[in-house]
Enzyme design. Sequence first.
Site, PDB file in Angstrom:
ATOM      1  N   SER A  24       0.918  -1.101   0.144  1.00  0.00           N
ATOM      2  CA  SER A  24       0.055  -0.128  -0.015  1.00  0.00           C
ATOM      3  C   SER A  24       0.898   1.223  -0.085  1.00  0.00           C
ATOM      4  O   SER A  24       0.538   2.116  -0.755  1.00  0.00           O
ATOM      5  CB  SER A  24      -1.021  -0.049   1.189  1.00  0.00           C
ATOM      6  OG  SER A  24      -1.798  -0.913   1.205  1.00  0.00           O
ATOM      7  N   ASP A 315      -7.087  -7.846   4.316  1.00  0.00           N
ATOM      8  CA  ASP A 315      -6.178  -8.806   3.526  1.00  0.00           C
ATOM      9  C   ASP A 315      -5.587  -9.940   4.252  1.00  0.00           C
ATOM     10  O   ASP A 315      -5.271 -10.839   3.522  1.00  0.00           O
ATOM     11  CB  ASP A 315      -5.033  -7.848   3.024  1.00  0.00           C
ATOM     12  CG  ASP A 315      -5.644  -7.108   1.856  1.00  0.00           C
ATOM     13  OD1 ASP A 315      -6.513  -7.430   1.303  1.00  0.00           O
ATOM     14  OD2 ASP A 315      -4.745  -6.011   1.658  1.00  0.00           O
TER      15      ASP A 315
END
Length: 430
Positions: A24, A315
């Site tokens: 990210s 996730d």
Amino acid sequence: MKRMKLRTNAGPLQGTIQVPGDKSISHRAVILGAVAKGETRVKGLLKGEDVLSTIQAFRNLGVRIEEKDDQLVIEGQGFQGLTAPCQTLNMGNSGTSMRLIAGLLAGQPFSVKMIGDESLSKRPMDRIVYPLKQMGVEISGETDRQFPPLQLQGNRNLQPITYTLPISSAQVKSAILLAALQAKGTTQVVEKEITRNHTEEMIQQFGGRLIVDGKRITLVGPQQLTAQEITVPGDISSAAFWLVAGLIIPGSELLLKNVGVNPTRTGILEVVEKMGAQIVYEDMNKKEQVTSIRVVYSRLKGTIISGGLIPRLIDELPIIALLATQAQGTTCIKDAQELRVKETDRIQVVTDTLNSMGANIKATADGMIIKGPTVLYGANTSTYGDHRIGMMTAIAALLVKQGQVHLDKEEAIMTSYPTFFKDLERLCHD
């Protein structure tokens, strides 16, 4: 069909691991560096396929990006420095690339076509299409769900909006904020549940200004960003596989170095501690939000995972499901319907994969009910093109005493963790 034979019947895992850079943060460092003024240098960048898709997209948009001395150097020219691409922007497997770059290109005076691979082409983009349309962008995909390819015509005169997110999604929030940096006036995003805040933190790191008040983020545009030096911490989502392996394989002790522990991402640590995990934090740096984590084999009990915790470990849910198959009692995962529109329908694929190996999991509309502990056996499996399913299966295989585990489409793991199997072999002391 050639399948990869996975390592089974592992002894205790021992050793130290430095997981790759956070995916990210790597994406956002490239995106913000590309539109900041000056030379941005990024250390510790993840060189997985998703981040490489983001880098290539910006090269196609006229940004000079090169590697020098283990750093990525980005020559940003500000928001005005992007140029219309000569070709279609191919985002590969990366939903982050497509959604965030669509938000960024909302304020540009040119049109682009964005495509993805087979998996990305099945992921809905309606969640970004609707708010960006409200801001004055011409953007459309296929069918009502707006599946890729996306056609986008930017607008230099973007309108600010107040938008309440119908789902918990850091990607949608980020797309709107990246557009808002180019819109004249006050944009507000109101979250359903607080999601990972890397975009907000990094906009500020690049000299941008915004106000976060609980679930409400306010940004007044337009703004210019200034180049920075960024150090990317290890990815907690990648560390999660070793964390779980260390907890469920008897006799294991692992040290996970330099793991990013941004509080919007640490749901998995709270869950495993609640389940009885023995973990110790070493060299904690609260300012930089990194720590090393020492993990040893632990006897675990089932738990309930729901509500505001879900966006903080979305996730990690596939590997948490594996963990739950080895815990005493029932684990319930709820409010996680977002898993159904990831790289795969992760609720169904996790359930089918682990049940094929002997687990006792019931899929629900928004999660799973997992009964443990169960013995796992050999099976023929696939990643289904989903990196996290592949790594979950490889860790599950380590527990298998009877039979072989074969994995199809293992190349999907390159998306986020190119050295995964190399690291696995190093930790497996026969």
